[in-house]
Design a protein around this motif. Structure first.
Motif, PDB file in Angstrom:
ATOM      1  N   ILE A 180       0.856  -1.191   0.000  1.00  0.00           N
ATOM      2  CA  ILE A 180       0.000   0.000   0.000  1.00  0.00           C
ATOM      3  C   ILE A 180       0.892   1.241   0.000  1.00  0.00           C
ATOM      4  O   ILE A 180       1.727   1.407   0.907  1.00  0.00           O
ATOM      5  CB  ILE A 180      -0.892   0.023   1.272  1.00  0.00           C
ATOM      6  N   TYR A 238       0.713   5.120   0.227  1.00  0.00           N
ATOM      7  CA  TYR A 238       0.149   6.458   0.410  1.00  0.00           C
ATOM      8  C   TYR A 238       1.258   7.425   0.849  1.00  0.00           C
ATOM      9  O   TYR A 238       1.361   8.531   0.361  1.00  0.00           O
ATOM     10  CB  TYR A 238      -0.952   6.467   1.478  1.00  0.00           C
ATOM     11  N   SER A 239       2.111   7.011   1.798  1.00  0.00           N
ATOM     12  CA  SER A 239       3.053   7.941   2.448  1.00  0.00           C
ATOM     13  C   SER A 239       4.181   8.377   1.521  1.00  0.00           C
ATOM     14  O   SER A 239       4.696   7.584   0.733  1.00  0.00           O
ATOM     15  CB  SER A 239       3.669   7.285   3.686  1.00  0.00           C
ATOM     16  N   GLY A 259       2.692  12.213   5.448  1.00  0.00           N
ATOM     17  CA  GLY A 259       2.572  11.073   6.352  1.00  0.00           C
ATOM     18  C   GLY A 259       1.268  11.212   7.110  1.00  0.00           C
ATOM     19  O   GLY A 259       0.214  10.744   6.657  1.00  0.00           O
ATOM     20  N   SER A 260       1.307  11.925   8.234  1.00  0.00           N
ATOM     21  CA  SER A 260       0.063  12.192   8.963  1.00  0.00           C
ATOM     22  C   SER A 260      -0.918  12.909   8.049  1.00  0.00           C
ATOM     23  O   SER A 260      -2.127  12.653   8.090  1.00  0.00           O
ATOM     24  CB  SER A 260       0.355  13.075  10.181  1.00  0.00           C
ATOM     25  N   TRP A 314       8.083   4.360   3.233  1.00  0.00           N
ATOM     26  CA  TRP A 314       7.370   3.478   4.175  1.00  0.00           C
ATOM     27  C   TRP A 314       6.436   2.504   3.478  1.00  0.00           C
ATOM     28  O   TRP A 314       5.419   2.131   4.063  1.00  0.00           O
ATOM     29  CB  TRP A 314       6.532   4.286   5.175  1.00  0.00           C
ATOM     30  N   THR A 349       5.571  -0.748   3.150  1.00  0.00           N
ATOM     31  CA  THR A 349       5.820  -2.091   3.680  1.00  0.00           C
ATOM     32  C   THR A 349       5.402  -3.105   2.613  1.00  0.00           C
ATOM     33  O   THR A 349       4.452  -2.860   1.881  1.00  0.00           O
ATOM     34  CB  THR A 349       4.987  -2.260   4.966  1.00  0.00           C
ATOM     35  N   THR A 387      -0.225   8.139  13.836  1.00  0.00           N
ATOM     36  CA  THR A 387       0.550   8.251  15.082  1.00  0.00           C
ATOM     37  C   THR A 387      -0.361   8.495  16.297  1.00  0.00           C
ATOM     38  O   THR A 387      -1.527   8.881  16.153  1.00  0.00           O
ATOM     39  CB  THR A 387       1.556   9.424  14.998  1.00  0.00           C
ATOM     40  N   GLU A 421      -0.204  10.946  18.299  1.00  0.00           N
ATOM     41  CA  GLU A 421      -0.620  12.352  18.363  1.00  0.00           C
ATOM     42  C   GLU A 421      -1.860  12.585  17.497  1.00  0.00           C
ATOM     43  O   GLU A 421      -2.768  13.326  17.877  1.00  0.00           O
ATOM     44  CB  GLU A 421       0.515  13.283  17.895  1.00  0.00           C
ATOM     45  N   ASN A 467      -5.542  13.944  18.534  1.00  0.00           N
ATOM     46  CA  ASN A 467      -6.242  15.037  17.844  1.00  0.00           C
ATOM     47  C   ASN A 467      -7.677  14.634  17.520  1.00  0.00           C
ATOM     48  O   ASN A 467      -8.609  15.423  17.690  1.00  0.00           O
ATOM     49  CB  ASN A 467      -5.523  15.403  16.538  1.00  0.00           C
TER      50      ASN A 467
HETATM   51  C1  LIG Z   1       6.881   0.490  10.139  1.00  0.00           C
HETATM   52  C2  LIG Z   1       6.027   1.387   9.323  1.00  0.00           C
HETATM   53  C3  LIG Z   1       5.309   0.856   8.266  1.00  0.00           C
HETATM   54  C4  LIG Z   1       4.545   1.702   7.456  1.00  0.00           C
HETATM   55  N1  LIG Z   1       3.902   1.150   6.383  1.00  0.00           N
HETATM   56  C5  LIG Z   1       3.266   1.980   5.511  1.00  0.00           C
HETATM   57  C6  LIG Z   1       2.718   1.459   4.298  1.00  0.00           C
HETATM   58  O1  LIG Z   1       2.775   0.251   4.016  1.00  0.00           O
HETATM   59  N2  LIG Z   1       2.155   2.327   3.433  1.00  0.00           N
HETATM   60  C7  LIG Z   1       2.059   3.665   3.681  1.00  0.00           C
HETATM   61  O2  LIG Z   1       1.520   4.382   2.850  1.00  0.00           O
HETATM   62  N3  LIG Z   1       2.565   4.187   4.835  1.00  0.00           N
HETATM   63  C8  LIG Z   1       3.177   3.382   5.743  1.00  0.00           C
HETATM   64  N4  LIG Z   1       3.728   3.901   6.896  1.00  0.00           N
HETATM   65  C9  LIG Z   1       3.714   5.336   7.100  1.00  0.00           C
HETATM   66  C10 LIG Z   1       2.876   5.810   8.279  1.00  0.00           C
HETATM   67  O3  LIG Z   1       1.515   5.815   7.941  1.00  0.00           O
HETATM   68  C11 LIG Z   1       3.417   7.200   8.626  1.00  0.00           C
HETATM   69  O4  LIG Z   1       4.739   7.047   9.123  1.00  0.00           O
HETATM   70  C12 LIG Z   1       2.583   7.878   9.673  1.00  0.00           C
HETATM   71  O5  LIG Z   1       1.314   8.209   9.163  1.00  0.00           O
HETATM   72  C13 LIG Z   1       3.272   9.164  10.191  1.00  0.00           C
HETATM   73  O6  LIG Z   1       3.728   9.951   9.146  1.00  0.00           O
HETATM   74  P1  LIG Z   1       5.220  10.495   9.117  1.00  0.00           P
HETATM   75  O7  LIG Z   1       6.139   9.378   9.402  1.00  0.00           O
HETATM   76  O8  LIG Z   1       5.410  11.254   7.846  1.00  0.00           O
HETATM   77  O9  LIG Z   1       5.313  11.517  10.325  1.00  0.00           O
HETATM   78  P2  LIG Z   1       4.828  13.031  10.344  1.00  0.00           P
HETATM   79  O10 LIG Z   1       3.418  13.105   9.841  1.00  0.00           O
HETATM   80  O11 LIG Z   1       5.844  13.866   9.664  1.00  0.00           O
HETATM   81  O12 LIG Z   1       4.832  13.310  11.882  1.00  0.00           O
HETATM   82  C14 LIG Z   1       6.030  13.590  12.617  1.00  0.00           C
HETATM   83  C15 LIG Z   1       5.641  13.799  14.076  1.00  0.00           C
HETATM   84  O13 LIG Z   1       4.761  14.925  14.163  1.00  0.00           O
HETATM   85  C16 LIG Z   1       3.539  14.549  14.768  1.00  0.00           C
HETATM   86  N5  LIG Z   1       2.442  15.249  14.110  1.00  0.00           N
HETATM   87  C17 LIG Z   1       2.187  15.312  12.784  1.00  0.00           C
HETATM   88  N6  LIG Z   1       1.069  16.043  12.562  1.00  0.00           N
HETATM   89  C18 LIG Z   1       0.604  16.431  13.776  1.00  0.00           C
HETATM   90  C19 LIG Z   1      -0.522  17.183  14.203  1.00  0.00           C
HETATM   91  N7  LIG Z   1      -1.392  17.684  13.350  1.00  0.00           N
HETATM   92  N8  LIG Z   1      -0.695  17.373  15.521  1.00  0.00           N
HETATM   93  C20 LIG Z   1       0.185  16.858  16.452  1.00  0.00           C
HETATM   94  N9  LIG Z   1       1.279  16.139  16.092  1.00  0.00           N
HETATM   95  C21 LIG Z   1       1.475  15.914  14.778  1.00  0.00           C
HETATM   96  C22 LIG Z   1       3.424  13.059  14.543  1.00  0.00           C
HETATM   97  O14 LIG Z   1       2.614  12.461  15.537  1.00  0.00           O
HETATM   98  C23 LIG Z   1       4.870  12.617  14.660  1.00  0.00           C
HETATM   99  O15 LIG Z   1       5.224  12.465  16.012  1.00  0.00           O
HETATM  100  C24 LIG Z   1       4.482   3.086   7.740  1.00  0.00           C
HETATM  101  C25 LIG Z   1       5.193   3.613   8.827  1.00  0.00           C
HETATM  102  C26 LIG Z   1       5.962   2.791   9.593  1.00  0.00           C
HETATM  103  C27 LIG Z   1       6.741   3.397  10.727  1.00  0.00           C
END
Ligand SMILES: Cc1cc2nc3c(=O)[nH]c(=O)nc-3n(C[C@H](O)[C@H](O)[C@H](O)COP(=O)(O)OP(=O)(O)OC[C@H]3O[C@@H](n4cnc5c(N)ncnc54)[C@H](O)[C@@H]3O)c2cc1C
Length: 393
Positions: A127, A129-130, A135-136, A162, A164, A374, A376, A380
């Motif tokens: 999948i 998306y990221s 990410g978030s 990311w 997987t 996450t 956080e 929210n």
């Molecule tokens: C092991 C693993 C497997 C994954 N597998 C997949 C996959 O198969 N396909 C896929 O598409 N994605 C995958 N992901 C991605 C995952 O969905 C994202 O890592 C996750 O949504 C967080 O996005 P980011 O890493 O960009 O962090 P960011 O969104 O950049 O966040 C960084 C920090 O800021 C905080 N933050 C962000 N926005 C806010 C807000 N509005 N308010 C408060 N705090 C906030 C977050 O909580 C975090 O602590 C995977 C991630 C991991 C770690």
């Protein structure tokens, strides 16, 4: 809100347990399962998925016309929980995200090409998306899809992170930007073979030893036939798929198993000639874990209860994910505290308590608080949708 399984559902649960006992295999089952660790990344695990398919357990809640069993989603939940308890691979992405979205929105070609193969356990998906800046806020995805000048399809350029499963799956289910002028209304969902020219897949290893991937797209062609639903409607399908998937996401089985393993250790272990179980802080930690595990189980039941009433359990899901993930971290933390210095020995090291399970768990449970949204972001959702507090973003 509470519920009991019906006699039919209980019989199904027993049938799954019997099947798992008969098919127990270290090649297929992770003896120390973690939340997301049960991927279908080897030939024996693929063979195991085909066995699930032979039993009719892939697509149990799909409509009959697509080869489904027309059963309530509770059967998918029972199956997933049992598989996760035993560290066996789970059918989540193909049956849930991809299959259910194709059933609702896919063309006849996609239905006939993919649904039978998913139901037979022949095909694995990754999948996507990221991205680095998405990410978030996944709707910020920027991987660009432009019309191929020769017609008949699209050219994809950009980068995902990311993803997987990309290194062993057959097909990529991904979102790409087809309209740069509209954030949510400019995303299209595509299906893409993972061995096409122009795709480069590089590993990213997490703190929990798990491999995920970075994927680079260099003018990758995808035919119009593999657009899922309508162009620019992808964001709606992505959100809907997440709602549909709540039954099968985030099983509690691995956490229950870890708690059981820790209790067994605390019952048996001796320190300085004395049974560890006599120490007040050991009994206090065990009682807190048992109580908090029950809270997590009840929160999970609320998610299922809402979904069974065809309601979207968004606040309930966020509460459950937040609480369960943080409890997972607390359990690992307590375990390492109670085990003393030996608790830091890695899996496989001589003398590692409980096979080093909690050293790994201590690292792995950090990953749980990120994948799938996450902690956080869950807070929210609870604060905003549940309590009516202002949005923070
Ligand atoms: C092991 C693993 C497997 C994954 N597998 C997949 C996959 O198969 N396909 C896929 O598409 N994605 C995958 N992901 C991605 C995952 O969905 C994202 O890592 C996750 O949504 C967080 O996005 P980011 O890493 O960009 O962090 P960011 O969104 O950049 O966040 C960084 C920090 O800021 C905080 N933050 C962000 N926005 C806010 C807000 N509005 N308010 C408060 N705090 C906030 C977050 O909580 C975090 O602590 C995977 C991630 C991991 C770690």
């Amino acid at each position: 809100m509470d519920f009991d399984l019906t006699p039919e559902e209980q019989a199904f649960e027993r049938e799954v347990e019997r099947f798992l006992a008969e098919n127990r295999s270290p090649e297929v089952m992770d003896p120390n399962p973690e939340q997301l660790s049960q991927t279908v990344d080897t030939p024996p695990k693929r063979a195991f998925m085909r066995k699930l398919a032979e039993r009719g357990w892939l697509g149990m809640s799909w409509p009959g016309e697509y080869g489904g069993g027309e059963l309530s989603g509770i059967y998918d939940f029972i199956l997933t929980e049992a598989l996760s308890r035993h560290g066996a691979p789970q059918p989540g992405k193909g049956v849930g995200i991809v299959g259910k979205t194709i059933i609702r929105h896919g063309s006849d070609k996609l239905k006939s090409e993919f649904l039978p193969r998913i139901a037979r356990g022949e095909i694995e998906f990754a999948i996507g998306y990221s991205e680095p800046q998405a990410g978030s806020d996944a709707a910020a995805m920027a991987l660009r899809a432009t019309r191929d000048p020769k017609g008949g399809g699209w050219r994809l350029n950009g980068r995902k992170i990311w993803t997987t499963s990309a290194h062993f799956a057959d097909w990529y289910w991904l979102g790409a930007r087809t309209d740069p002028d509209s954030k949510h209304g400019g995303i299209t969902l595509f299906l893409l073979r993972l061995d096409v020219p122009g795709l480069t897949i590089l590993p990213t290893y997490t703190i929990g030893d798990e491999r995920t991937n970075e994927v680079f797209f260099d003018d990758v062609f995808v035919s119009d036939d593999y657009v899922v639903g309508q162009v620019n409607r992808g964001w709606g399908y992505i959100c809907e798929a997440l709602d549909l998937e709540r039954f099968a996401m985030m099983p509690i089985g691995p956490l229950e198993e870890k708690a059981r393993a820790l209790f067994d250790y605390l019952r048996e272990e001796r320190r300085d000639g004395q049974p560890l179980r006599r120490e007040p802080r050991v009994r206090s930690a065990a009682a807190q874990i048992a109580t908090q595990l029950r809270v997590a189980q009840l929160l999970q039941r609320r998610v299922i209860g809402e979904a069974l009433k065809d309601r979207v359990p968004s606040i309930e899901s966020s509460m459950y994910k937040l609480y369960m993930n943080e409890l997972g971290q607390r359990v690992a933390n307590w375990a390492l505290d109670l085990m003393g210095a030996e608790g830091q020995l890695k899996p496989g090291a001589e003398g590692a308590p409980v096979g080093g399970r909690f050293e790994r768990s201590y690292r792995y449970t950090v990953v749980d608080t990120i994948g799938g949204g996450t902690s956080e972001i869950q807070k929210n959702i609870i604060a905003n949708r549940g309590l009516g507090l202002p949005r923070s973003y």
